[in-house]
Design a protein around this motif. Structure first.
Motif, PDB file in Angstrom:
ATOM      1  N   MET A   1     132.650  42.591  64.627  1.00 59.07           N
ATOM      2  CA  MET A   1     133.281  43.977  65.053  1.00 59.07           C
ATOM      3  C   MET A   1     132.132  45.190  64.489  1.00 59.07           C
ATOM      4  O   MET A   1     131.684  45.014  63.395  1.00 59.07           O
ATOM      5  N   GLN A   3     131.012  49.738  64.425  1.00 60.29           N
ATOM      6  CA  GLN A   3     131.392  50.963  64.267  1.00 60.29           C
ATOM      7  C   GLN A   3     131.256  51.598  65.897  1.00 60.29           C
ATOM      8  O   GLN A   3     130.399  51.357  66.630  1.00 60.29           O
ATOM      9  N   LYS A 266     134.268  44.069  70.589  1.00 58.38           N
ATOM     10  CA  LYS A 266     135.101  44.417  69.570  1.00 58.38           C
ATOM     11  C   LYS A 266     134.543  45.719  68.818  1.00 58.38           C
ATOM     12  O   LYS A 266     133.415  45.457  68.214  1.00 58.38           O
ATOM     13  N   ILE A 267     135.287  46.804  68.671  1.00 56.17           N
ATOM     14  CA  ILE A 267     135.118  47.742  68.074  1.00 56.17           C
ATOM     15  C   ILE A 267     136.052  48.162  66.980  1.00 56.17           C
ATOM     16  O   ILE A 267     137.161  47.933  67.471  1.00 56.17           O
ATOM     17  N   ASN A 268     135.674  48.714  65.685  1.00 60.16           N
ATOM     18  CA  ASN A 268     136.591  48.958  64.820  1.00 60.16           C
ATOM     19  C   ASN A 268     137.113  50.373  65.164  1.00 60.16           C
ATOM     20  O   ASN A 268     136.933  51.570  64.570  1.00 60.16           O
ATOM     21  N   GLN A 269     138.035  50.333  66.130  1.00 67.36           N
ATOM     22  CA  GLN A 269     138.745  51.670  66.406  1.00 67.36           C
ATOM     23  C   GLN A 269     140.209  51.137  66.957  1.00 67.36           C
ATOM     24  O   GLN A 269     140.568  50.102  67.359  1.00 67.36           O
ATOM     25  N   LYS A 270     141.036  52.337  67.140  1.00 68.00           N
ATOM     26  CA  LYS A 270     142.241  52.201  67.794  1.00 68.00           C
ATOM     27  C   LYS A 270     142.490  53.436  68.356  1.00 68.00           C
ATOM     28  O   LYS A 270     142.498  54.602  68.061  1.00 68.00           O
ATOM     29  N   LYS A 273     140.417  48.125  70.607  1.00 67.80           N
ATOM     30  CA  LYS A 273     139.445  47.389  69.697  1.00 67.80           C
ATOM     31  C   LYS A 273     138.804  46.145  70.661  1.00 67.80           C
ATOM     32  O   LYS A 273     137.589  46.077  70.308  1.00 67.80           O
ATOM     33  N   SER A 333     144.305  52.862  58.635  1.00 66.33           N
ATOM     34  CA  SER A 333     143.968  51.755  59.159  1.00 66.33           C
ATOM     35  C   SER A 333     142.408  51.056  58.823  1.00 66.33           C
ATOM     36  O   SER A 333     142.194  49.945  59.127  1.00 66.33           O
ATOM     37  N   LYS A 335     140.046  52.124  60.695  1.00 71.74           N
ATOM     38  CA  LYS A 335     139.285  52.114  62.033  1.00 71.74           C
ATOM     39  C   LYS A 335     139.255  53.643  62.365  1.00 71.74           C
ATOM     40  O   LYS A 335     140.025  54.537  61.985  1.00 71.74           O
ATOM     41  N   THR A 336     138.292  53.791  63.304  1.00 71.99           N
ATOM     42  CA  THR A 336     138.399  55.171  64.068  1.00 71.99           C
ATOM     43  C   THR A 336     139.655  55.273  64.937  1.00 71.99           C
ATOM     44  O   THR A 336     139.654  54.474  65.775  1.00 71.99           O
ATOM     45  N   HIS A 373     136.579  56.131  60.843  1.00 74.24           N
ATOM     46  CA  HIS A 373     137.086  54.992  59.902  1.00 74.24           C
ATOM     47  C   HIS A 373     137.317  55.392  58.602  1.00 74.24           C
ATOM     48  O   HIS A 373     138.197  54.911  57.846  1.00 74.24           O
TER      49      HIS A 373
END
Length: 390
Positions: A1, A3, A266-270, A273, A333, A335-336, A373
């Protein structure tokens, strides 16, 4: 995962401009110029009246004999003496022996004798030759987006064809056994399919008007064959759903089976993702989450700039602005976050219903508030980054 910033860099590095085509100006709306354009003529090509009135030579006289009429499209080369004037209309050729046009509202005429009641300044109401643009001057530089006004300007210069970057052919592939087309009866356990219509509309905002939509059930064999068709025949493939880790999520396997290279997954976001980005030769693929709000968020943040780069745009990302947030906000979280919001001149309001499945607030939002994030808390009235999308 990975950014968000890394994902954006990977997409930019793997999105190349489309080939160049020569097309009719009349068909060029929304295209981006692939070469600079220079004016083939002066515009206007002659001294032109800016008013309905009378053309004369400016001096001490206030009375003139009206000896002729000049309509738009006429060319008068008769000698006009200093005590003579010509009735003239907007856009008409200003005779060589005259230098000024007086508005008809500032005159009176009786028995062909013109009386100027309010004298204009010398050279008034005469558009100089080449006043708008001179022959050989730059009309539009490369990467200019063609607007309705640009089409009009090119046409008035006599330009009929221009070189532009082609628009990519885009396929939208929607997956899921649970989907039913709107207008049909909704059986228990089913939902209406909305993502294809939503993505089609989003594509239109950047001038891609005719994407082809494919729909496939949750079957590995059918997903593989449909993905193959999309990759073979289209430049960009947008897939909605089937990219998560469920037992019936076959999209990633189908992409790899078709020789698509995974550039990230998969990206570290919400929200959003489970986003896949891949490439096969010069074709690019975005496998977007199936939840509508996640799907549209990922389109705006990631697919949108990739498509704009392919089309030749210079500014490809959503613009950034700063606004003061309306509430205290915590981000636990790691996450970004891309929060649906309504921004105004100075403030931005984070809307309720931030769920990845909900479009109710998305439909009235005009931008995202971005919470990085590594930011855990924001206080009310603190400036935040806003990405406008409407």
């Amino acid at each position: 995962m990975i950014q968000v910033a890394e994902a954006l860099n990977i997409i930019a590095e793997n999105s190349s401009k489309m080939p160049i085509a020569k097309i009719k100006v009349s068909k060029s709306l929304g295209y981006v110029l692939a070469e600079a354009i220079y004016s083939p003529i002066n515009m206007p090509p002659f001294r032109q009246s800016a008013m309905d009135g009378y053309a004369f030579t400016h001096g001490e006289l206030t009375q003139f004999e009206v000896v002729n009429i000049a309509q738009a499209g006429d060319f008068l080369d008769d000698e006009i003496k200093k005590n003579q004037a010509v009735r003239i209309f907007t856009g008409a050729f200003v005779p060589d022996d005259t230098d000024t046009v007086v508005m008809q509202e500032h005159t009176s005429v009786k028995d062909n004798l013109l009386e100027i009641e309010k004298m204009p300044e010398a050279f008034a109401n005469v558009r100089a030759k080449g006043e708008q643009i001179k022959k050989g001057e730059l009309v539009f530089d490369v990467n200019t987006v063609i607007t309705p006004a640009a089409i009009g300007f090119l046409a008035c210069l006599g330009i009929t064809k221009i070189k532009v970057f082609e628009k990519p052919k885009v396929a939208i592939l929607v997956t899921g056994n649970e989907l039913v087309a709107a207008g049909n009866k909704l059986p228990k356990g089913k939902i209406y399919e909305s993502n294809s219509l939503m993505l089609e509309a989003a594509l239109k905002t950047i001038g891609i008007n005719k994407p082809t939509v494919f729909k496939v059930k949750d079957s590995l064999k059918k997903t593989i064959s449909t993905v193959e068709k999309c990759i073979t025949n289209f430049d960009v493939v947008l897939i909605s759903g089937g990219i998560s880790v469920g037992d019936y999520d076959y999209v990633k396997e189908a992409l790899l089976e078709n020789g698509v290279t995974e550039l990230f997954y998969k990206i570290n976001q919400k929200p959003g993702k489970p986003l896949f980005f891949g490439r096969k030769e010069n074709k690019i693929v975005f496998a977007l989450p199936g939840n509508p709000a996640s799907s549209l968020t990922c389109f705006y943040v990631y697919a949108f700039p990739a498509l704009k780069k392919l089309m030749g745009f210079e500014a490809i990302h959503l613009p950034k602005m700063k606004r003061k947030i309306n509430v205290d906000f915590k981000n636990t979280s790691g996450k970004t976050l891309f929060l649906k919001a309504l921004y105004e001149d100075e403030k931005v309001t984070v809307l309720e219903s931030q769920s990845s499945a909900m479009l109710n607030t998305f439909s009235i939002a005009n931008g995202f508030v971005v919470v990085p994030h590594d930011v855990t808390a924001i206080k009310a009235n603190e400036e935040v980054v806003v990405l406008p999308f409407n």
